[in-house]
Each structure stands twice: as structure tokens, then as C-alpha cells.
Design an enzyme around this catalytic site. Sequence first.
Site, PDB file in Angstrom:
ATOM      1  CB  SER A  39      44.249  19.153  33.149  1.00  0.00           C
ATOM      2  OG  SER A  39      43.209  19.787  33.846  1.00  0.00           O
ATOM      3  CG  ASP A 152      41.074  18.322  31.466  1.00  0.00           C
ATOM      4  OD1 ASP A 152      42.073  17.698  31.069  1.00  0.00           O
ATOM      5  OD2 ASP A 152      40.942  18.718  32.638  1.00  0.00           O
TER       6      ASP A 152
END
Length: 295
Positions: A39, A152
Site C-alpha cells: 500500500s 491493496d
Amino acid sequence: MATVSLVLGAGGARGYAHIGVIAELEARGYSIVGLSGCSMGAVVGGLYAAGGLEDYRRWAETLRWIDVVRLLDLSFRDVSVRGDKVFGRIREMIGDPDIESLPIGYTAIATDLHSSKEIWFRHGSLLAAMRASVAIPGIVTPIVQGGRLLVDGGVLNPLPIVAAVAQQADLIIAVDVNARQLSLAGQLPTEQLAGQLPTEQLEDQKLNQMRAGNLGRAGILLSTIEVMQSALTKYKIAGYSPDLVIRVPKDIGGFHEFHRAKALIDAGREMARRHLDAFEQGDLEPGIEFDSVDQ
């Protein structure tokens, strides 16, 4: 000079703390030879590996709240953030190099929703890897790539320690930006961190605390993701303990507070300084503490 394989975890805007950690490591003479990120950790790591982190830092520190809102690039069709404007700005800074051409090893972690598996990006487009890794479910538009639906990496692995092993560095150092406030040696109390923040940033924190009782749909989703990532991070560290975990308390700033870049970067550097001081003096051992709550 000790070499470091650095693991940068997920955590939204708190990922800016990674920039401060990198600055402190460099100031002490450590040589970062590998980066694994998830991320925002994948974004910061990719920028560093491509030589654009300082430009990005200077730009991020100029952003006000309204600037961040304008950069969100909202899609009203599915009420999500596309991220095109942000990654367009990043492209201006570093271009779009292939990962294998970078001067240091780099791995970005994403999650394939179709196969329920981690996807490790070690080849191909750096921007595509960062973009897939940062696609927060329900917030940032997912990426469709070769029959895979990528979101993510923090869904499965918010702190990708195992990916750092192949770099064969002297040390593996992981940065957890979802930590609770700990009493470990070298830990700076959150109250002291808050005391170092400018008045207007403290006012932002107070406003966020006032809103905590009325989070709304997006706020509840982000809080759920934070709880999930915090729990997963503990198990990842327990499963493969790095040489050092730099723990950054999650209450230094909200997941969404991208307008507070300088304060979060400074907090990351301070936490790195405290942890590294203790580690170098032999006072801080790697390990993990689990929370327990009696019902």
C-alpha cells in the site's frame, strides 16, 4: 556500513512516516539494498528506489486539505478514488521504470480477489505495481490485470517481511505504522509526539476525535481496515521476526490525513531515532506483544 532490507507496511497517510524512517537510516550510515512494501509502503519504497522520494516529500509537504481533496479524482459512478491525478504527478517525478531496472531490489504486494492470493510485483511497470498495491477496497478503484482483480496488499499481508529475505542484507528492518502505544525501550509516548505538532495540526486531531462518534460509511470502512491490518501485522511479525521492528503508533494521525505530511514524516523519523538508539545499544529486542481483552 550495515546493509538493510527495509519492509514498509500499510497504513494510509501514516505511510508518510516511512519517509522519516528512511531519512534517519541514511543519516546513520545504513545502506538500504532492498525494499518490500504494501500500500503506501509500496509507494514510498518505489519512489525511493527510483530516486524520486525527496521530490515527492517536498511536494507532499505543500499539500493542504483542499489540495488533497482535489487530487482524489473521485469517480461518481462507483463512488471511489481513481488515483489518476496522484500517479500522474508521480510519473512526472520518476517516469515509469521497470522494477528490474531499479538500482535496488523492490517488491510491491497486492491481493488478487479472484484467487485470494498475494501477488508479488518484482518485474514490470513500477507505477502499475504501486497502483495495484494501494487500491484500498471500497475506497480506491481496483486494478484489472490479466484476468486478476487487484487490490491493496494489506488485505492479506500489511507488512511483507518474507519478501525481504531474498535481499540477503545484514539486517531486516520492518516499519509498522499501525502499532498501538507500547512501553518498549525507545518508544516515544504519543502525548510527547502530539506536543511536537503545530497548533493547527493539533486542532485537526481534536476535530477528528470529535467526529469519531459519527464516522459515516467511509470512516467505518477505514477503521475496519485499520483493525484488520493491525491484527494481521502482529501475526506476520510473530511468524517471521525481523531484526528490528520500528513501531509507529497509529494515533499519530488518521488513515486519511494526507494534508499532514510534514508532521507524519517528522514523527516517523523520531520513532526511528528512538528505536535505533535502543537497538544499537542492545536495549531493544525484536518481538511482538499481543493484546487480550477479557469479556
